[in-house]
Design an enzyme around this catalytic site. Structure first.
Site: not given
Length: 157
Positions: A65, A88, A96
């Site tokens: 993010l 990754c 999530h």
């Protein structure tokens, strides 16, 4: 898709010549054994394509993010011919995974479009660790080739 026909360029194609390019890599530390391998494979392929080691910058961020904001900061420098996003994301038991995969991907695309700057997306999204391990080297190399090819293509257009 793993094993998909990606099409190939002849190794002598000028679009795979990285000699004049400056490339930035943003690597997420989350799942670091995988992301280290991705960025190492990417860097090795960039060098094999002629990019000078001194013209490859690597920035590390906490997770996928955070990758887009670092890409944006690098894009704003107007120094790079292309960027590479490395991360990754492995599916877990909650929503999530979808959130991180979708938002990081959208952020990478937004930076590329907003800055008209090629960004090779090597943020793996896999079902499990085994899939990530199987893809880490190939996807790192692929990202390098995409970055070099797209940087040269945009220069030609």
């Amino acid at each position: 898709m793993f094993g998909a026909d990606k099409g190939t360029l002849d190794s002598t194609d000028s679009r795979l010549n990285g000699k004049k390019l400056t490339i930035g890599i943003v690597q997420a530390r989350f799942n670091e054994p995988i992301t280290n391998s991705l960025s190492e494979a990417c860097k090795a392929e960039l060098i094999a394509l002629g990019v000078l080691e001194k013209n490859i910058d690597l920035v590390r961020v906490p997770g996928a993010l955070e990758v887009p904001v670092a890409l944006m900061a690098m894009a704003e420098k107007l120094k790079y011919d292309a960027l590479v996003a490395v991360g990754c994301i492995i599916r877990g038991e909650t929503y999530h995974f979808e959130l991180v995969a979708n938002e990081s991907g959208a952020g990478v695309s937004r930076v590329a479009l907003d800055y008209q700057l090629p960004i090779a997306n090597a943020i793996l999204t896999t079902e499990n660790l085994e899939q990530a391990i199987a893809r880490k080297i190939e996807k790192g190399r692929d990202a390098a080739r995409v970055a070099v090819e797209m940087a040269n293509l945009l220069e030609e257009i």
